[in-house]
Write a protein that holds these residues in place. Structure first.
Motif, PDB file in Angstrom:
ATOM      1  N   GLY A 237      77.807  22.123 -29.019  1.00 49.66           N
ATOM      2  CA  GLY A 237      77.365  21.348 -27.870  1.00 49.66           C
ATOM      3  C   GLY A 237      75.999  20.729 -28.099  1.00 49.66           C
ATOM      4  O   GLY A 237      75.236  21.138 -28.984  1.00 49.66           O
ATOM      5  N   ASN A 238      75.667  19.742 -27.289  1.00 47.58           N
ATOM      6  CA  ASN A 238      74.426  18.994 -27.459  1.00 47.58           C
ATOM      7  C   ASN A 238      73.311  19.475 -26.544  1.00 47.58           C
ATOM      8  O   ASN A 238      72.166  19.097 -26.735  1.00 47.58           O
ATOM      9  CB  ASN A 238      74.686  17.506 -27.220  1.00 47.58           C
ATOM     10  N   GLY A 239      73.647  20.259 -25.546  1.00 47.81           N
ATOM     11  CA  GLY A 239      72.621  20.737 -24.636  1.00 47.81           C
ATOM     12  C   GLY A 239      73.060  20.643 -23.179  1.00 47.81           C
ATOM     13  O   GLY A 239      74.212  20.337 -22.862  1.00 47.81           O
ATOM     14  N   GLN A 240      72.118  20.888 -22.293  1.00 50.40           N
ATOM     15  CA  GLN A 240      72.417  20.967 -20.874  1.00 50.40           C
ATOM     16  C   GLN A 240      71.506  20.009 -20.080  1.00 50.40           C
ATOM     17  O   GLN A 240      70.503  19.510 -20.580  1.00 50.40           O
ATOM     18  CB  GLN A 240      72.210  22.399 -20.350  1.00 50.40           C
ATOM     19  N   ILE A 241      71.927  19.801 -18.844  1.00 52.12           N
ATOM     20  CA  ILE A 241      71.108  19.080 -17.862  1.00 52.12           C
ATOM     21  C   ILE A 241      70.667  20.111 -16.831  1.00 52.12           C
ATOM     22  O   ILE A 241      71.498  20.726 -16.151  1.00 52.12           O
ATOM     23  CB  ILE A 241      71.893  17.948 -17.188  1.00 52.12           C
ATOM     24  N   VAL A 242      69.363  20.314 -16.731  1.00 51.28           N
ATOM     25  CA  VAL A 242      68.806  21.327 -15.826  1.00 51.28           C
ATOM     26  C   VAL A 242      68.007  20.607 -14.738  1.00 51.28           C
ATOM     27  O   VAL A 242      67.222  19.686 -15.030  1.00 51.28           O
ATOM     28  CB  VAL A 242      67.905  22.313 -16.594  1.00 51.28           C
ATOM     29  N   PHE A 243      68.229  21.049 -13.505  1.00 48.63           N
ATOM     30  CA  PHE A 243      67.544  20.438 -12.363  1.00 48.63           C
ATOM     31  C   PHE A 243      66.642  21.482 -11.717  1.00 48.63           C
ATOM     32  O   PHE A 243      67.072  22.608 -11.412  1.00 48.63           O
ATOM     33  CB  PHE A 243      68.551  19.927 -11.339  1.00 48.63           C
ATOM     34  N   LEU A 244      65.365  21.115 -11.521  1.00 44.80           N
ATOM     35  CA  LEU A 244      64.391  21.976 -10.845  1.00 44.80           C
ATOM     36  C   LEU A 244      64.006  21.305  -9.529  1.00 44.80           C
ATOM     37  O   LEU A 244      63.227  20.345  -9.512  1.00 44.80           O
ATOM     38  CB  LEU A 244      63.153  22.162 -11.728  1.00 44.80           C
ATOM     39  N   PRO A 245      64.590  21.775  -8.396  1.00 43.81           N
ATOM     40  CA  PRO A 245      64.363  21.078  -7.120  1.00 43.81           C
ATOM     41  C   PRO A 245      62.955  21.318  -6.578  1.00 43.81           C
ATOM     42  O   PRO A 245      62.300  22.312  -6.905  1.00 43.81           O
ATOM     43  CB  PRO A 245      65.418  21.690  -6.196  1.00 43.81           C
ATOM     44  N   LYS A 246      62.512  20.376  -5.733  1.00 49.76           N
ATOM     45  CA  LYS A 246      61.256  20.538  -5.026  1.00 49.76           C
ATOM     46  C   LYS A 246      61.497  21.345  -3.759  1.00 49.76           C
ATOM     47  O   LYS A 246      62.431  21.078  -3.013  1.00 49.76           O
ATOM     48  CB  LYS A 246      60.658  19.178  -4.664  1.00 49.76           C
ATOM     49  N   VAL A 247      60.668  22.331  -3.511  1.00 42.23           N
ATOM     50  CA  VAL A 247      60.797  23.163  -2.314  1.00 42.23           C
ATOM     51  C   VAL A 247      59.430  23.246  -1.636  1.00 42.23           C
ATOM     52  O   VAL A 247      58.385  23.134  -2.270  1.00 42.23           O
ATOM     53  CB  VAL A 247      61.315  24.575  -2.651  1.00 42.23           C
ATOM     54  N   THR A 248      59.440  23.411  -0.298  1.00 39.51           N
ATOM     55  CA  THR A 248      58.189  23.484   0.455  1.00 39.51           C
ATOM     56  C   THR A 248      57.608  24.886   0.457  1.00 39.51           C
ATOM     57  O   THR A 248      56.401  25.057   0.614  1.00 39.51           O
ATOM     58  CB  THR A 248      58.448  23.043   1.900  1.00 39.51           C
TER      59      THR A 248
ATOM     60  N   GLN B 283      76.528  19.405 -18.527  1.00 39.66           N
ATOM     61  CA  GLN B 283      76.489  19.496 -19.986  1.00 39.66           C
ATOM     62  C   GLN B 283      76.289  18.096 -20.571  1.00 39.66           C
ATOM     63  O   GLN B 283      76.848  17.115 -20.069  1.00 39.66           O
ATOM     64  CB  GLN B 283      77.798  20.093 -20.520  1.00 39.66           C
ATOM     65  N   LEU B 284      75.527  18.024 -21.645  1.00 42.64           N
ATOM     66  CA  LEU B 284      75.304  16.743 -22.324  1.00 42.64           C
ATOM     67  C   LEU B 284      76.419  16.491 -23.331  1.00 42.64           C
ATOM     68  O   LEU B 284      76.593  17.276 -24.275  1.00 42.64           O
ATOM     69  CB  LEU B 284      73.951  16.753 -23.041  1.00 42.64           C
ATOM     70  N   PRO B 285      77.192  15.423 -23.164  1.00 47.01           N
ATOM     71  CA  PRO B 285      78.214  15.112 -24.169  1.00 47.01           C
ATOM     72  C   PRO B 285      77.561  14.723 -25.491  1.00 47.01           C
ATOM     73  O   PRO B 285      76.610  13.942 -25.525  1.00 47.01           O
ATOM     74  CB  PRO B 285      78.977  13.929 -23.557  1.00 47.01           C
ATOM     75  N   ALA B 286      78.063  15.259 -26.587  1.00 43.95           N
ATOM     76  CA  ALA B 286      77.552  14.917 -27.916  1.00 43.95           C
ATOM     77  C   ALA B 286      78.471  13.893 -28.555  1.00 43.95           C
ATOM     78  O   ALA B 286      79.682  14.094 -28.624  1.00 43.95           O
ATOM     79  CB  ALA B 286      77.463  16.167 -28.794  1.00 43.95           C
ATOM     80  N   ALA B 287      77.896  12.808 -29.034  1.00 45.89           N
ATOM     81  CA  ALA B 287      78.662  11.760 -29.723  1.00 45.89           C
ATOM     82  C   ALA B 287      79.855  11.308 -28.888  1.00 45.89           C
ATOM     83  O   ALA B 287      80.986  11.239 -29.346  1.00 45.89           O
ATOM     84  CB  ALA B 287      79.125  12.244 -31.088  1.00 45.89           C
TER      85      ALA B 287
ATOM     86  N   ASN C 258      68.760  21.423 -25.233  1.00 50.85           N
ATOM     87  CA  ASN C 258      69.421  22.709 -25.465  1.00 50.85           C
ATOM     88  C   ASN C 258      68.527  23.832 -24.954  1.00 50.85           C
ATOM     89  O   ASN C 258      67.549  24.217 -25.612  1.00 50.85           O
ATOM     90  CB  ASN C 258      69.703  22.881 -26.964  1.00 50.85           C
ATOM     91  N   THR C 259      68.852  24.359 -23.801  1.00 47.10           N
ATOM     92  CA  THR C 259      68.038  25.412 -23.197  1.00 47.10           C
ATOM     93  C   THR C 259      68.152  26.732 -23.943  1.00 47.10           C
ATOM     94  O   THR C 259      67.297  27.610 -23.782  1.00 47.10           O
ATOM     95  CB  THR C 259      68.462  25.619 -21.730  1.00 47.10           C
ATOM     96  N   ALA C 260      69.173  26.914 -24.759  1.00 43.14           N
ATOM     97  CA  ALA C 260      69.301  28.140 -25.554  1.00 43.14           C
ATOM     98  C   ALA C 260      68.399  28.109 -26.793  1.00 43.14           C
ATOM     99  O   ALA C 260      68.218  29.128 -27.449  1.00 43.14           O
ATOM    100  CB  ALA C 260      70.753  28.345 -25.980  1.00 43.14           C
ATOM    101  N   ASN C 261      67.860  26.934 -27.120  1.00 47.10           N
ATOM    102  CA  ASN C 261      66.979  26.718 -28.261  1.00 47.10           C
ATOM    103  C   ASN C 261      67.691  27.035 -29.581  1.00 47.10           C
ATOM    104  O   ASN C 261      68.623  26.325 -29.952  1.00 47.10           O
ATOM    105  CB  ASN C 261      65.686  27.523 -28.109  1.00 47.10           C
ATOM    106  N   ARG C 262      67.298  28.066 -30.295  1.00 44.25           N
ATOM    107  CA  ARG C 262      67.861  28.350 -31.616  1.00 44.25           C
ATOM    108  C   ARG C 262      69.267  28.920 -31.506  1.00 44.25           C
ATOM    109  O   ARG C 262      69.546  29.768 -30.643  1.00 44.25           O
ATOM    110  CB  ARG C 262      66.969  29.312 -32.384  1.00 44.25           C
TER     111      ARG C 262
END
Length: 452
Positions: free
Chosen positions: A124-135, A146-150, A398-402
């Motif tokens: 896999g090529n990696g992920q899309i991570v969202f960090l929302p704004k909170v009050t 998930q990020l599509p690879a090629a 890639n949030t898993a890194n290595r």
């Protein structure tokens, strides 16, 4: 060939000088008589000392050149049924040189020495991570895609359906990956992948080198990613793969090859939509576009060991290097960064034996079971691109890194007639089921090659 040295033989001839200055005629006559007597005596002495060589023996009759038996020209005329055979046209030394030359000639190298390596790869090529704004409180990052690879067909691998020998062939590959892609939103579910790869290989430099082209496409993850739900799967065209191969050495036991692959960015860009495609107010423009710009360079080295006519061991080692990365563009903002694919180092080892070989058979001419070990590791930290929006911040990478990916392939290669092969194989991950290194649950691999 040994080079003979010519020896130069010099023959020295004595010269006799007559000097008659200051002498009378009588003295000249006496001197001449004495010289004649001395010369006659010396000639007789030499004749008595050196025996006269015997007369030469008669030369042996030269054998007549072999001729084919002729038909009688007249009735009753006999033929010659015992005509001698023609002598060999080359000496033993010439024959050994010819055998050595044929051994190093790539035309004698063939895919019949060892089956093609089957392969395994999917990453896999990696992920899309969202960090929302909170009050209030601390925001919790969520994996939303998930990020599509090629274009969803994933990155290419040199060793898949390959050998150290350059060949003229066309081929078709089929991969089925079970539980290969996790779609986390809006509800978690997994996708299977069916990948198809036609291609061809053409030799040059007297079959010492070749160029190969692969054209992958797949029923896989949609390159348009809908984070709130939508069409997850689609048929996607992948990146073209061109590979150069050079056979650098071959003898009766070993063969070595080297080369380089080029993975060209021909697949679709990844477009990220924040809402479902089925909603009436879904935007027509993506919030993010990850351009498929990365040009991959893949140098590799291959070796084949055939200790006898039955057993074989084949191995490949390669690097997969991203040369320029992928630009990430945000709507109404522009370029927010470059997302690089992680560079990889890969080692593949195959061992097997010929269970059955009969080149004279009409249909099934060979059967070879094989087992392969595949190892892939990332050689750099993952590239992460961050982009902020009104609702929160997005991270791509890639949030898993290595990663250290290990797979085992068990296959059976069937030789059909003199010019076709069919590989059927299964691939099992060796990583733990819940590990980030595990890329799928199982794989079925089918390869067909037609040589010409």
């Amino acid at each position: 060939m040994s080079r003979s040295k010519a020896r130069c033989v010099r023959v020295y001839c004595p010269r006799f000088h007559a000097d008659g200055r200051g002498l009378g005629a009588r003295r000249s006559v006496v001197t001449a008589l004495l010289a004649s007597a001395i010369a006659a005596f010396a000639a007789s002495a030499v004749a008595e000392t050196i025996p006269t060589p015997p007369p030469p023996l008669p030369a042996a009759p030269t054998p007549a050149p072999p001729i084919a038996p002729a038909l009688p020209s007249q009735p009753g005329q006999p033929t010659n049924p015992t005509a001698p055979l023609a002598p060999p046209t080359t000496s033993p030394s010439d024959q050994s040189q010819l055998a050595s030359a044929d051994l190093l000639n790539s035309e004698s190298a063939s895919y019949t020495d060892a089956p093609y390596m089957i392969g395994d790869f999917f990453a896999g090529n990696g992920q899309i991570v969202f960090l929302p704004k909170v009050t209030s409180g601390k925001p919790v990052p969520r994996v939303v895609g998930q990020l599509p690879a090629a274009g969803g067909t994933e990155r290419a691998k040199i060793s898949d359906d390959n050998s150290v020998f350059p060949e003229d062939r066309v081929f078709f590959l089929y991969n089925y990956f079970d539980n290969a892609i996790l779609v986390p939103a809006p509800s978690p579910h997994v996708l299977d992948i069916n990948r198809y790869t036609p291609g061809f290989e053409k030799t040059f430099f007297d079959r010492n080198a070749s160029i190969e082209l692969r054209i992958p496409f797949a029923n896989t993850q949609n390159s348009d990613v809908y984070l709130a739900g939508g069409k997850d799967e689609d048929v996607e065209f992948g990146n073209l793969e061109a590979t150069l191969k050079f056979l650098i050495w071959r003898d009766s036991t070993w063969a070595f090859a080297t080369g380089v692959g080029f993975n060209m960015p021909t697949a679709a860009d990844t477009k990220v939509f924040p809402v479902a495609a089925a909603q009436p107010l879904a935007p027509t423009q993506p919030l993010f576009t990850i351009e498929n710009d990365a040009f991959h360079v893949q140098p590799y080295f291959g070796a084949l060991w055939t200790p006898d006519d039955r057993w074989f061991v084949q191995a490949f080692a390669q690097f997969d290097l991203d040369a320029n990365g992928n630009h990430v563009n945000q709507l109404n903002v522009g370029d927010v960064g470059v997302l690089y694919d992680q560079d990889l180092f890969q080692v593949d080892i195959q061992a097997g034996f010929w269970w059955y070989r009969n080149p004279q058979a009409r249909y099934l001419t060979g059967v070879a079971p094989t087992i392969e070990y595949h190892y892939t590791t990332t050689i750099q930290d993952a590239s992460i691109v961050a982009a902020g929006t009104r609702s929160g911040e997005y991270f791509f990478g890639n949030t898993a890194n290595r990663l250290d990916i290990q797979n085992l392939t068990v296959g059976l290669e069937l030789f059909i007639g003199p010019r076709s092969t069919l590989n059927i194989a299964g691939v099992l991950p060796l990583n733990r089921p819940n590990s980030a290194d595990r890329q799928f649950d199982q794989e079925i691999f089918v390869q067909f090659n037609r040589f010409f």
